[in-house]
Design a protein around this motif. Sequence first.
Motif, PDB file in Angstrom:
ATOM      1  N   LYS A 155       1.427  10.900  -1.483  1.00 49.70           N
ATOM      2  CA  LYS A 155       1.398  11.559  -0.032  1.00 49.70           C
ATOM      3  C   LYS A 155       0.704  13.089  -0.569  1.00 49.70           C
ATOM      4  CE  LYS A 155       5.604  11.701   1.991  1.00 49.70           C
ATOM      5  NZ  LYS A 155       6.961  12.254   2.195  1.00 49.70           N
ATOM      6  N   ILE A 156       0.566  13.399  -1.704  1.00 54.16           N
ATOM      7  CA  ILE A 156      -0.077  14.501  -2.120  1.00 54.16           C
ATOM      8  C   ILE A 156      -1.813  14.519  -2.378  1.00 54.16           C
ATOM      9  CG2 ILE A 156      -0.356  16.411  -3.659  1.00 54.16           C
ATOM     10  CD1 ILE A 156       3.106  16.072  -4.076  1.00 54.16           C
ATOM     11  N   VAL A 157      -2.026  13.083  -3.122  1.00 52.23           N
ATOM     12  CA  VAL A 157      -3.503  12.908  -3.512  1.00 52.23           C
ATOM     13  C   VAL A 157      -3.672  11.498  -3.225  1.00 52.23           C
ATOM     14  CG1 VAL A 157      -4.375  15.042  -4.749  1.00 52.23           C
ATOM     15  CG2 VAL A 157      -3.171  12.898  -5.763  1.00 52.23           C
ATOM     16  N   ARG A 158      -4.792  10.931  -2.943  1.00 49.31           N
ATOM     17  CA  ARG A 158      -5.294   9.636  -2.850  1.00 49.31           C
ATOM     18  C   ARG A 158      -4.856   8.957  -4.199  1.00 49.31           C
ATOM     19  NH1 ARG A 158      -8.781  11.221   1.086  1.00 49.31           N
ATOM     20  NH2 ARG A 158     -10.726  10.465  -0.103  1.00 49.31           N
ATOM     21  N   HIS A 159      -5.304   9.656  -5.261  1.00 49.43           N
ATOM     22  CA  HIS A 159      -5.679   9.092  -6.442  1.00 49.43           C
ATOM     23  C   HIS A 159      -4.694   9.869  -7.530  1.00 49.43           C
ATOM     24  CE1 HIS A 159      -8.612   6.415  -4.676  1.00 49.43           C
ATOM     25  NE2 HIS A 159      -9.040   7.696  -4.060  1.00 49.43           N
TER      26      HIS A 159
ATOM     27  N   THR B  79      -5.936  20.019  -0.221  1.00 49.81           N
ATOM     28  CA  THR B  79      -7.097  20.183   0.552  1.00 49.81           C
ATOM     29  C   THR B  79      -7.245  19.025   1.406  1.00 49.81           C
ATOM     30  OG1 THR B  79      -8.174  19.306  -1.612  1.00 49.81           O
ATOM     31  CG2 THR B  79      -8.108  21.825  -1.376  1.00 49.81           C
ATOM     32  N   LYS B  80      -7.336  19.073   2.623  1.00 50.94           N
ATOM     33  CA  LYS B  80      -7.424  18.143   3.616  1.00 50.94           C
ATOM     34  C   LYS B  80      -9.001  17.694   3.673  1.00 50.94           C
ATOM     35  CE  LYS B  80      -5.569  17.330   7.547  1.00 50.94           C
ATOM     36  NZ  LYS B  80      -4.308  17.393   8.354  1.00 50.94           N
ATOM     37  N   LYS B  81      -9.501  16.601   3.530  1.00 52.30           N
ATOM     38  CA  LYS B  81     -10.842  16.237   3.768  1.00 52.30           C
ATOM     39  C   LYS B  81     -10.768  15.389   5.131  1.00 52.30           C
ATOM     40  CE  LYS B  81     -14.798  14.079   1.555  1.00 52.30           C
ATOM     41  NZ  LYS B  81     -15.016  13.062   2.759  1.00 52.30           N
ATOM     42  N   LYS B  82     -11.674  15.650   5.885  1.00 52.47           N
ATOM     43  CA  LYS B  82     -11.983  14.764   7.131  1.00 52.47           C
ATOM     44  C   LYS B  82     -12.986  13.677   6.796  1.00 52.47           C
ATOM     45  CE  LYS B  82      -9.391  16.345  10.212  1.00 52.47           C
ATOM     46  NZ  LYS B  82      -8.309  15.655  10.340  1.00 52.47           N
ATOM     47  N   VAL B  83     -12.800  12.434   7.035  1.00 54.68           N
ATOM     48  CA  VAL B  83     -13.929  11.548   6.760  1.00 54.68           C
ATOM     49  C   VAL B  83     -15.161  11.404   7.764  1.00 54.68           C
ATOM     50  CG1 VAL B  83     -12.693   9.773   5.177  1.00 54.68           C
ATOM     51  CG2 VAL B  83     -12.358   9.593   7.757  1.00 54.68           C
ATOM     52  N   ASN B  84     -16.310  11.052   7.488  1.00 53.73           N
ATOM     53  CA  ASN B  84     -17.278  10.789   8.397  1.00 53.73           C
ATOM     54  C   ASN B  84     -16.845  10.001   9.722  1.00 53.73           C
ATOM     55  OD1 ASN B  84     -19.471  10.451   9.567  1.00 53.73           O
ATOM     56  ND2 ASN B  84     -20.808  10.462   7.684  1.00 53.73           N
ATOM     57  N   ALA B  85     -17.222  10.586  10.827  1.00 52.89           N
ATOM     58  CA  ALA B  85     -16.882   9.661  11.860  1.00 52.89           C
ATOM     59  C   ALA B  85     -17.389   8.535  11.996  1.00 52.89           C
ATOM     60  CB  ALA B  85     -17.066  10.598  13.274  1.00 52.89           C
TER      61      ALA B  85
ATOM     62  N   GLU C 171      -5.700  12.148   6.258  1.00 46.95           N
ATOM     63  CA  GLU C 171      -4.469  12.773   6.176  1.00 46.95           C
ATOM     64  C   GLU C 171      -4.230  13.547   4.725  1.00 46.95           C
ATOM     65  OE1 GLU C 171      -1.599  10.231   7.690  1.00 46.95           O
ATOM     66  OE2 GLU C 171      -2.300  10.280   9.615  1.00 46.95           O
ATOM     67  N   VAL C 172      -4.570  12.797   3.756  1.00 50.06           N
ATOM     68  CA  VAL C 172      -4.445  13.029   2.381  1.00 50.06           C
ATOM     69  C   VAL C 172      -5.738  13.210   1.484  1.00 50.06           C
ATOM     70  CG1 VAL C 172      -3.369  11.937   0.180  1.00 50.06           C
ATOM     71  CG2 VAL C 172      -2.294  11.455   2.603  1.00 50.06           C
ATOM     72  N   PRO C 173      -5.807  14.440   0.791  1.00 41.79           N
ATOM     73  CA  PRO C 173      -6.987  14.583   0.091  1.00 41.79           C
ATOM     74  C   PRO C 173      -7.060  13.860  -0.973  1.00 41.79           C
ATOM     75  CG  PRO C 173      -5.255  16.203  -0.326  1.00 41.79           C
ATOM     76  CD  PRO C 173      -4.779  15.350   0.782  1.00 41.79           C
ATOM     77  N   MET C 174      -8.547  13.625  -1.594  1.00 42.76           N
ATOM     78  CA  MET C 174      -8.760  12.667  -2.647  1.00 42.76           C
ATOM     79  C   MET C 174      -8.042  12.919  -4.042  1.00 42.76           C
ATOM     80  SD  MET C 174     -12.688  11.133  -3.354  1.00 42.76           S
ATOM     81  CE  MET C 174     -13.077  11.443  -4.840  1.00 42.76           C
ATOM     82  N   LEU C 175      -8.227  14.056  -4.587  1.00 42.26           N
ATOM     83  CA  LEU C 175      -7.848  14.394  -5.639  1.00 42.26           C
ATOM     84  C   LEU C 175      -7.226  15.904  -5.808  1.00 42.26           C
ATOM     85  CD1 LEU C 175     -10.729  13.008  -8.065  1.00 42.26           C
ATOM     86  CD2 LEU C 175      -8.589  12.360  -8.127  1.00 42.26           C
TER      87      LEU C 175
ATOM     88  N   PHE D 195       1.052  -1.178   0.140  1.00 38.29           N
ATOM     89  CA  PHE D 195       0.088  -0.080  -0.160  1.00 38.29           C
ATOM     90  C   PHE D 195       0.799   1.182  -0.050  1.00 38.29           C
ATOM     91  CE2 PHE D 195      -2.850   3.246   2.362  1.00 38.29           C
ATOM     92  CZ  PHE D 195      -3.651   3.452   1.025  1.00 38.29           C
ATOM     93  N   GLN D 196       0.613   2.104  -1.013  1.00 40.53           N
ATOM     94  CA  GLN D 196       1.607   3.147  -1.042  1.00 40.53           C
ATOM     95  C   GLN D 196       1.176   4.624  -0.724  1.00 40.53           C
ATOM     96  OE1 GLN D 196       4.508   4.996  -1.454  1.00 40.53           O
ATOM     97  NE2 GLN D 196       5.018   3.804  -3.468  1.00 40.53           N
ATOM     98  N   THR D 197       1.677   5.048   0.368  1.00 39.85           N
ATOM     99  CA  THR D 197       1.554   6.452   0.710  1.00 39.85           C
ATOM    100  C   THR D 197       2.508   7.605   0.496  1.00 39.85           C
ATOM    101  OG1 THR D 197       2.270   5.704   2.756  1.00 39.85           O
ATOM    102  CG2 THR D 197       0.178   5.388   2.594  1.00 39.85           C
ATOM    103  N   ASN D 198       3.489   7.016  -0.323  1.00 33.41           N
ATOM    104  CA  ASN D 198       4.726   8.101  -0.468  1.00 33.41           C
ATOM    105  C   ASN D 198       4.627   8.674  -1.861  1.00 33.41           C
ATOM    106  OD1 ASN D 198       5.959   7.990   1.895  1.00 33.41           O
ATOM    107  ND2 ASN D 198       6.862   6.070   1.151  1.00 33.41           N
ATOM    108  N   PHE D 199       5.529   9.592  -2.229  1.00 32.26           N
ATOM    109  CA  PHE D 199       5.678  10.319  -3.601  1.00 32.26           C
ATOM    110  C   PHE D 199       4.445  11.100  -3.761  1.00 32.26           C
ATOM    111  CE2 PHE D 199       8.093   6.163  -3.841  1.00 32.26           C
ATOM    112  CZ  PHE D 199       9.397   6.865  -3.898  1.00 32.26           C
ATOM    113  N   LEU D 200       3.658  10.623  -5.133  1.00 30.18           N
ATOM    114  CA  LEU D 200       2.531  11.764  -5.296  1.00 30.18           C
ATOM    115  C   LEU D 200       1.202  11.045  -4.500  1.00 30.18           C
ATOM    116  CD1 LEU D 200       2.671  11.692  -9.222  1.00 30.18           C
ATOM    117  CD2 LEU D 200       2.878  13.668  -7.598  1.00 30.18           C
TER     118      LEU D 200
END
Length: 255
Positions: free
Chosen positions: A172-176, A241-247, A233-237, A165-170
């Motif tokens: 880290k900036i967006v999820r997709h 712009t950070k987006k909080k997920v529904n609790a 932590e990471v915005p979708m697209l 599962f990748q959370t680095n490079f791009l």
Amino acid sequence: MKKIIVLIYGILAYIVFLISFLYAIGFIGNLFVPKGIDSGTEIEFTTAFLINIGLLSLFAVQHSVMARPVFKEWWVKIIGKAAERSTYILLTSLLLLLIFWKWQPMTTVVWNIENSALVLVLQIIFWIGWAIVLLSTFMISHFELFGLTQIVDNLKDKITQAPKFQTNFLYKIVRHPIMLGFLIAFWATPTMTVGHLLFAAVTTAYILVAVKFLEEKDLRKALGEKYLDYQNEVPMLIPFTKKKVNASLLSNPTK
Ligand SMILES: C[S@@+](CC[C@H](N)C(=O)[O-])C[C@H]1O[C@@H](n2cnc3c(N)ncnc32)[C@H](O)[C@@H]1O
């Protein structure tokens, strides 16, 4: 013998993917290829609209249904684990080529930028979009994504490990980033026709729905808390712009 056939099949599927990917760049950009998004003889508007929507819908259904874990579980029993991804890639690529072949031009101009500096900027952004797509595939695992790891592992009697599962490079900036790259490439044009706009709008809507309601749902199910943290932590697209997920999702990751 069967393993060699699967290997050749996978390589051919990858070649068809490469052709469809390169053609996609030329098609969307009206560059180099015999038939771009705005070329050909125009037919009546409603017919062209319905044909184009039909083509894009066909792609969306195949691409979404075949990527779901439930479908894959059933499909691997028929096609085999090693050839599953290559088959997905092959059908996706063939449907893309069908779109390019049967696409009906709708050439009424929506916007046309004449300022040469702005035209150049948009052309550069277009290429940046495609570069983001390609680079991001290598950040996840290009060869696994396109089925090559699976066919080579199969030859060596090795079990293919799921990509990390990748959370680095791009990522880290967006999820997709792959989808972001497509969106950039589809919209960045100095001359936007009705046909190109239809393509960009429908693919954008599809990407938003497929990512939010299909891919992310599967990832939450597979990774649980880890993916929810990533979503937090990471915005979708859209970068930065950070987006909080529904609790409520935290207590029910499969939702
Ligand atoms: C075509 S890729 C698109 C990935 C992502 N949506 C993007 O736009 O960059 C789809 C595959 O990537 C996988 N994937 C999505 N996010 C990932 C990540 N951060 N690390 C590794 N694999 C990921 C999905 O599980 C799916 O199998």
